[in-house]
Design an enzyme around this catalytic site. Structure first.
Site, PDB file in Angstrom:
ATOM      1  N   CYS A 142      42.203  31.347  50.229  1.00 43.85           N
ATOM      2  CA  CYS A 142      40.759  31.503  50.071  1.00 43.85           C
ATOM      3  C   CYS A 142      39.945  30.334  50.665  1.00 43.85           C
ATOM      4  O   CYS A 142      39.874  30.187  51.861  1.00 43.85           O
ATOM      5  CB  CYS A 142      40.425  31.731  48.598  1.00 43.85           C
ATOM      6  SG  CYS A 142      38.720  32.302  48.407  1.00 43.85           S
ATOM      7  N   LYS A 163      28.254  38.655  47.274  1.00 39.13           N
ATOM      8  CA  LYS A 163      29.564  38.026  47.128  1.00 39.13           C
ATOM      9  C   LYS A 163      30.627  39.037  47.548  1.00 39.13           C
ATOM     10  O   LYS A 163      30.490  40.237  47.290  1.00 39.13           O
ATOM     11  CB  LYS A 163      29.750  37.621  45.649  1.00 39.13           C
ATOM     12  CG  LYS A 163      31.044  36.878  45.374  1.00 39.13           C
ATOM     13  CD  LYS A 163      31.154  36.437  43.920  1.00 39.13           C
ATOM     14  CE  LYS A 163      32.438  35.645  43.734  1.00 39.13           C
ATOM     15  NZ  LYS A 163      32.696  35.290  42.349  1.00 39.13           N
ATOM     16  N   SER A 191      37.349  37.105  46.219  1.00 41.67           N
ATOM     17  CA  SER A 191      36.306  36.573  45.355  1.00 41.67           C
ATOM     18  C   SER A 191      35.718  35.337  46.039  1.00 41.67           C
ATOM     19  O   SER A 191      36.218  34.227  45.870  1.00 41.67           O
ATOM     20  CB  SER A 191      36.929  36.196  44.003  1.00 41.67           C
ATOM     21  OG  SER A 191      35.966  35.559  43.196  1.00 41.67           O
ATOM     22  N   HIS A 234      43.225  36.757  47.020  1.00 48.63           N
ATOM     23  CA  HIS A 234      43.909  36.147  45.862  1.00 48.63           C
ATOM     24  C   HIS A 234      44.955  37.101  45.334  1.00 48.63           C
ATOM     25  O   HIS A 234      44.817  37.667  44.261  1.00 48.63           O
ATOM     26  CB  HIS A 234      42.883  35.832  44.758  1.00 48.63           C
ATOM     27  CG  HIS A 234      42.018  34.671  45.082  1.00 48.63           C
ATOM     28  ND1 HIS A 234      42.427  33.362  44.949  1.00 48.63           N
ATOM     29  CD2 HIS A 234      40.753  34.610  45.542  1.00 48.63           C
ATOM     30  CE1 HIS A 234      41.461  32.545  45.300  1.00 48.63           C
ATOM     31  NE2 HIS A 234      40.423  33.274  45.670  1.00 48.63           N
ATOM     32  N   GLU A 236      47.562  36.349  44.115  1.00 47.35           N
ATOM     33  CA  GLU A 236      48.186  35.767  42.933  1.00 47.35           C
ATOM     34  C   GLU A 236      47.414  36.088  41.648  1.00 47.35           C
ATOM     35  O   GLU A 236      47.911  35.865  40.545  1.00 47.35           O
ATOM     36  CB  GLU A 236      48.298  34.239  43.100  1.00 47.35           C
ATOM     37  CG  GLU A 236      47.010  33.444  42.909  1.00 47.35           C
ATOM     38  CD  GLU A 236      46.048  33.496  44.078  1.00 47.35           C
ATOM     39  OE1 GLU A 236      46.337  34.221  45.039  1.00 47.35           O
ATOM     40  OE2 GLU A 236      44.990  32.843  44.035  1.00 47.35           O
ATOM     41  N   ARG A 248      32.098  35.417  33.512  1.00 48.34           N
ATOM     42  CA  ARG A 248      31.620  34.036  33.610  1.00 48.34           C
ATOM     43  C   ARG A 248      30.279  34.002  34.355  1.00 48.34           C
ATOM     44  O   ARG A 248      29.304  33.417  33.893  1.00 48.34           O
ATOM     45  CB  ARG A 248      32.654  33.196  34.369  1.00 48.34           C
ATOM     46  CG  ARG A 248      32.242  31.756  34.607  1.00 48.34           C
ATOM     47  CD  ARG A 248      33.099  31.120  35.700  1.00 48.34           C
ATOM     48  NE  ARG A 248      32.849  31.765  36.999  1.00 48.34           N
ATOM     49  CZ  ARG A 248      33.661  31.670  38.049  1.00 48.34           C
ATOM     50  NH1 ARG A 248      34.796  30.993  37.960  1.00 48.34           N
ATOM     51  NH2 ARG A 248      33.347  32.283  39.177  1.00 48.34           N
TER      52      ARG A 248
END
Ligand code: ADP
Ligand code: ASP
Ligand code: MG
Length: 598
Positions: A142, A163, A191, A234, A236, A248
């Site tokens: 990323c 985003k 992200s 991502h 992972e 969040r």
């Protein structure tokens, strides 16, 4: 893990097509096995969560993995207990003398900052530099992918509107070891607020784009040797990670849309649909298996920078220099690529091999030019040879036709043949040009049954190339017997070396006049094809009239005015002896013609 199969059980092309990874029995029996050393540079805020995520991906292989966790020494983590960090993490300073089979540099929540403004940028740059020579294959995740593309290639990222958030489908753009066993399309969680445009990456030929989308920019990029892998997503991430990030951001009051293609029916209440796990596991095991385990050196110390050393021609001018160079090369381990020049000068007077080769190439160019000229000349020569034989054929036929029509004795043909052979063999222009008079005299002598006497025996030239009147007259008087009849070829005589020398055009007139003068003839008849000297050229003027009589001086004037009926030089010998010239017409022998006398 690789499948060990007996040699030749399945064709290599089949294995390649089916992407089945095998090692031969021999290799399997002799393969060195040791734990794989991996470093994770963890830049994520919740370090423990990230550790587990990557460990899960890495544990998906049967290999033993020896892990080092690395943190930024120049940055205090707010989200992870110091105790944990101190216990499990090392800083760059502590690992900088290590070598690793593989390294992962995670994402970081700093993507909106300029690289240079990030607190730990210098430390990270040290790690990026370190990765070049001390790690076999490094995976950048990323933000780290963007930072690494910037550091290594100067490629800048750009901020997107909104985003890039959710699970995105990518098409496999190119085959690569990293994507072995992948479907044509696969899903990756994303992200981030920044992206890298495909066209920026395409400018670098050692980079390979494996996945890209217009709306996310490049998704997966690798160097062609798989030593740097830039993974913008991502894989992972846990089931809940995107969800936690979403909550969040919502709680922070940020404007954020629901992560796309993540919740069932894109509805958070319906729960999460994990769709990237299998591709992610495959990706990491492909990386470890094909880009790390199978290719990394057994002795990790061997991973090193390949420095480039160039040795110039002077360093390599002879064997002695070569041996010095070898010593230098071998004295340092990292002299991995040696660039050499051609042998240079061994002394001041010597020539560099390159100069000699340039000379060779120049000479080759010249050779080619000459060869072209030669080829052209050869062609021209062939044409010339052909034309010579054609012209000579025509001339020869003229004499053969006359001989044939006159029923001359067979032996004249031999003479003709011989004469033409002489012409072919000769390079003497005067000789060649004189052969018309020579052969015609031969024919006429045969036809008349008169004696042929060559002009070479009668007409002599002096050293200045002028006619030697005295010698010629004496020859004529000696050779021309009163009781015999002769045919003499006009137009030429003999020079001091005994070779043929021709007069100017029309010179047979002169041959006649000098013989007439030597023999004190009364009359010098000059037979032509018109009725004597005329008022103008009858070939051009139908009204031309014969001039019955002329003085020598008047004849000279008419010749000066352009009449080509007689050669002017041929006036003097007969004029001196007051010999009458009679111009008569062979085609009308009874016509009176022109009489020239004083
Ligand atoms: P030959 O081969 O007999 O020496 P030339 O060709 O040398 O013959 O000279 C004869 C030719 O001269 C004629 O056929 C004629 O066309 C040309 N000629 C030019 N001017 C005159 C002139 N004033 N009178 C006669 N003939 C002339
Ligand atoms: N045949 C030679 C020429 O044509 C010499 C001559 O005609 O007198 O000039
Ligand atoms: Mg003439």
């Amino acid at each position: 893990m690789p499948v060990i199969i007996p040699k030749d059980l399945v064709g290599e092309d089949v294995l390649e097509r089916e992407q089945i990874f095998i090692i031969g029995e021999n290799r399997a029996q002799t393969q060195d096995i040791r734990p794989i050393k991996i470093a994770i540079v963890n830049l994520m805020p919740k370090k423990e969560e990230t550790e587990i995520q990557f460990l899960r991906m890495l544990s998906n292989t049967a290999l033993q993995i020896d892990l080092d966790l690395i943190r930024m020494g120049s940055h205090q983590s707010k989200n992870t207990e110091m105790e944990h960090l101190n216990k499990f993490y090392k800083t760059y300073d502590e690992i900088k003398n290590n070598k690793y089979d593989a390294m992962i540099i995670t994402g970081a929540p700093v993507e909106k900052l300029e690289y240079e403004n990030i607190k730990y940028w210098q430390e990270l740059k040290n790690i990026l530099e370190f990765a070049k020579t001390n790690v076999y294959s490094t995976m950048f995740i990323c933000w780290a992918a963007q930072a690494a593309l910037y550091y290594y290639y100067g490629i800048k990222n750009e901020v997107v509107d909104g985003k890039i958030f959710g699970v995105f489908e990518y098409e496999k753009l190119e085959e690569d070891k990293l994507l072995k066993g992948f479907d044509d399309e696969f899903l990756v969680p994303q992200s981030r607020h920044t992206y890298v445009k495909e066209k920026e990456v395409r400018k670098h030929s050692d980079l390979k784009i494996l996945a890209s989308r217009e709306d996310t920019g490049v998704g997966l990029v690798t160097t062609r040797d798989n030593r740097f892998i830039f993974s913008f997503g991502h894989w992972e991430y846990d089931r809940e990670t995107l969800h936690s990030e979403y909550i969040r951001d919502l709680e922070k009051g940020l404007e954020v849309s629901v992560p796309r293609n993540y919740y069932k029916d894109d509805t958070p209440e319906k729960g999460i649909n994990v769709k990237w796990r299998s591709a992610g596991n495959l990706f990491f095991s492909n990386w470890i298996n094909y880009c790390v385990y199978q290719v990394t050196p057994f002795h990790l110390e061997e991973i090193q920078q390949k420095n480039v050393s160039k040795f110039g021609g002077t360093s390599l001018s002879d064997a002695k220099q070569f041996s010095k160079v070898k010593n230098i090369i071998l004295s340092e381990d990292d002299r991995g690529v040696i660039v050499v020049s051609a042998p240079g000068k061994r002394s001041n007077e010597d020539e560099k091999v390159t100069d000699l080769l340039i000379k060779t190439s120049d000479l080759k160019k010249r050779q080619e030019k000459i060869n072209k000229i030669l080829a052209n000349l050869k062609r021209e020569l062939n044409i010339c040879n052909f034309e010579i034989s054609k012209v000579l054929e025509t001339v020869k036929k003229r004499f053969e036709d006359i001989s044939l029509d006159l029923n001359l004795n067979e032996d004249i043909y031999l003479e003709i043949e011989e004469c033409f052979k002489d012409i072919e063999d000769s390079r003497d222009p005067d000789f060649i040009i004189s052969r018309g008079e020579y052969l015609n005299a031969k024919l006429m002598a045969k036809y008349l049954d008169y004696e042929f006497i060559d002009a070479l025996e009668l007409i002599a030239f002096d050293e200045a190339g002028e006619i030697n009147v005295e010698e010629s007259q004496s020859n004529i008087r000696e050779k021309i017997k009163l009781n015999k009849k002769y045919v003499v070829p006009g137009f030429y005589g003999k020079d001091l070396s005994g070779n043929v020398k021709t007069f100017n055009r029309g010179g047979s007139d002169f041959t006649g006049s000098i013989i007439a003068s030597a023999l004190d003839s009364n009359i010098y008849e000059n037979w032509t094809d018109v009725d004597g000297v005329m008022t103008s050229d009858p070939r051009k003027d139908n009204n031309a009239k014969t001039i019955p009589s002329l003085k020598y001086s008047e004849l000279a004037k008419i010749i000066d005015d352009g009449a080509e009926v007689y050669q002017k030089d041929a006036i003097a010998p007969v004029m001196e002896k007051n010999i009458t010239i009679k111009f008569l017409n062979t085609n009308s022998p009874d016509s009176k013609g022109t009489v020239v006398k004083d």
